[in-house]
Scaffold this active site. Structure first.
Site, PDB file in Angstrom:
ATOM      1  N   ILE A  90      38.662  42.123  35.714  1.00  0.00           N
ATOM      2  CA  ILE A  90      39.645  42.385  36.772  1.00  0.00           C
ATOM      3  C   ILE A  90      40.743  43.208  36.098  1.00  0.00           C
ATOM      4  O   ILE A  90      41.175  42.891  34.992  1.00  0.00           O
ATOM      5  CB  ILE A  90      40.191  41.070  37.374  1.00  0.00           C
ATOM      6  CG1 ILE A  90      41.291  41.317  38.416  1.00  0.00           C
ATOM      7  CG2 ILE A  90      40.712  40.115  36.308  1.00  0.00           C
ATOM      8  CD1 ILE A  90      41.748  40.026  39.139  1.00  0.00           C
ATOM      9  N   SER A  91      41.172  44.284  36.743  1.00  0.00           N
ATOM     10  CA  SER A  91      42.155  45.181  36.131  1.00  0.00           C
ATOM     11  C   SER A  91      43.498  44.484  35.935  1.00  0.00           C
ATOM     12  O   SER A  91      43.848  43.552  36.653  1.00  0.00           O
ATOM     13  CB  SER A  91      42.372  46.405  37.013  1.00  0.00           C
ATOM     14  OG  SER A  91      41.157  47.046  37.292  1.00  0.00           O
ATOM     15  N   GLN A  92      44.254  45.016  34.979  1.00  0.00           N
ATOM     16  CA  GLN A  92      45.630  44.593  34.729  1.00  0.00           C
ATOM     17  C   GLN A  92      46.454  44.771  36.024  1.00  0.00           C
ATOM     18  O   GLN A  92      46.273  45.766  36.726  1.00  0.00           O
ATOM     19  CB  GLN A  92      46.146  45.526  33.636  1.00  0.00           C
ATOM     20  CG  GLN A  92      47.532  45.342  33.164  1.00  0.00           C
ATOM     21  CD  GLN A  92      47.911  46.492  32.221  1.00  0.00           C
ATOM     22  OE1 GLN A  92      47.235  47.528  32.169  1.00  0.00           O
ATOM     23  NE2 GLN A  92      48.984  46.299  31.491  1.00  0.00           N
TER      24      GLN A  92
END
Ligand code: SAH
Length: 240
Positions: A90-92
């Site tokens: 999951i992206s930052q």
């Protein structure tokens, strides 16, 4: 240069206090995750220059901890990407915010996302647009995101398992398209499926990736490089 400014801004943000107004209703039961989201938006997102009030409000609202694996919940609001299983991440939070802001959503759009992953960005998009269509190539992730988004009440997100390289022609055209896995070139069919006036935000490249925004106007296509990023490679037809 740009990165230097962002980093300086992030450091400056650390000293700020959340105002009473930002903390919400003083009489409400304290919600530690809501507090964590306020801090996340203040220190990671606003401090680095994302200012669209609708994007900030959506990021304060969407329960990111509900969309990461249970083992990662304590880190849900940390300033970094997290593993979500199947070798994916999951992206930052900042990257989700910056990509979402770049889509310039006003509320009435039909949005396509390629790379559902955890479903977190899809939930943020669902808060900011009319309808989200999201494609995920890994069956187990598509299934989990579909269930989690339904559980959280996101009725305006449709998740499909498949390869997003060719978009989702049945629902085209889209006012906005966001891609969260990096191909080496922009998939031509995603540009085709963009409405006139639409925006496509996509990481492009193998090692040194750039986040690119493509606009389709009556006059043609324009392309801007926003900033450097690091995403997982796009799989499927993109690899051929
Ligand atoms: N937006 C996601 C980020 C997920 S990471 C989130 O908010 O959690 C990128 C995702 O893209 C991974 O789940 C990966 O499996 C998926 N992916 C990679 N190639 C793809 C393709 N060709 N079509 C659809 N999804 C793809």
């Amino acid at each position: 240069m740009r990165r230097g400014i962002r980093l300086a801004a992030a450091l400056l943000g650390l000293g700020c206090r959340v105002s009473a107004a930002e903390q919400g209703d003083a009489g409400a039961a304290p919600d530690p995750t809501a507090q964590a989201r306020l801090r996340m938006v203040r220190d990671q997102v606003e401090a680095r220059g994302v200012h669209d009030p609708r994007v900030l409000a959506a990021m304060r609202k969407v329960p990111r901890h509900e969309l990461v694996p249970v083992s990662e919940r304590d880190h849900a609001y940390d300033d970094r990407p997290l593993p979500i299983g199947e070798g994916q991440t999951i992206s930052q939070p900042y990257v989700v915010a910056a990509m979402t802001e770049a889509l310039e959503l006003k509320g009435d759009e039909r949005v396509l996302e390629v790379g559902t992953g955890s479903g977190y960005q899809a939930a943020v998009l669902a808060e900011l647009s009319q309808q989200v269509y999201s494609i995920e190539i890994v069956p187990a992730l598509a299934e989990r995101a579909r269930k989690d988004l339904a559980r959280l009440g996101y009725a305006n997100v449709e998740v499909r398992q498949g390869d997003g390289w060719r978009g989702w022609p049945e629902h085209a055209p889209f006012d906005a398209i966001v891609v969260t896995a990096a191909p080496n070139e922009v998939p031509p069919e995603l540009i085709e499926q963009l409405a006139v006036g639409g925006r496509l935000v996509i990481p492009v490249g193998r090692f040194d990736q750039e986040l690119v925004r493509i606009r389709k106007t009556a006059e043609g296509i324009s392309r801007e490089v926003l900033f450097g990023v690091r995403f997982v490679p796009m799989r499927g037809e993109a690899e051929k």
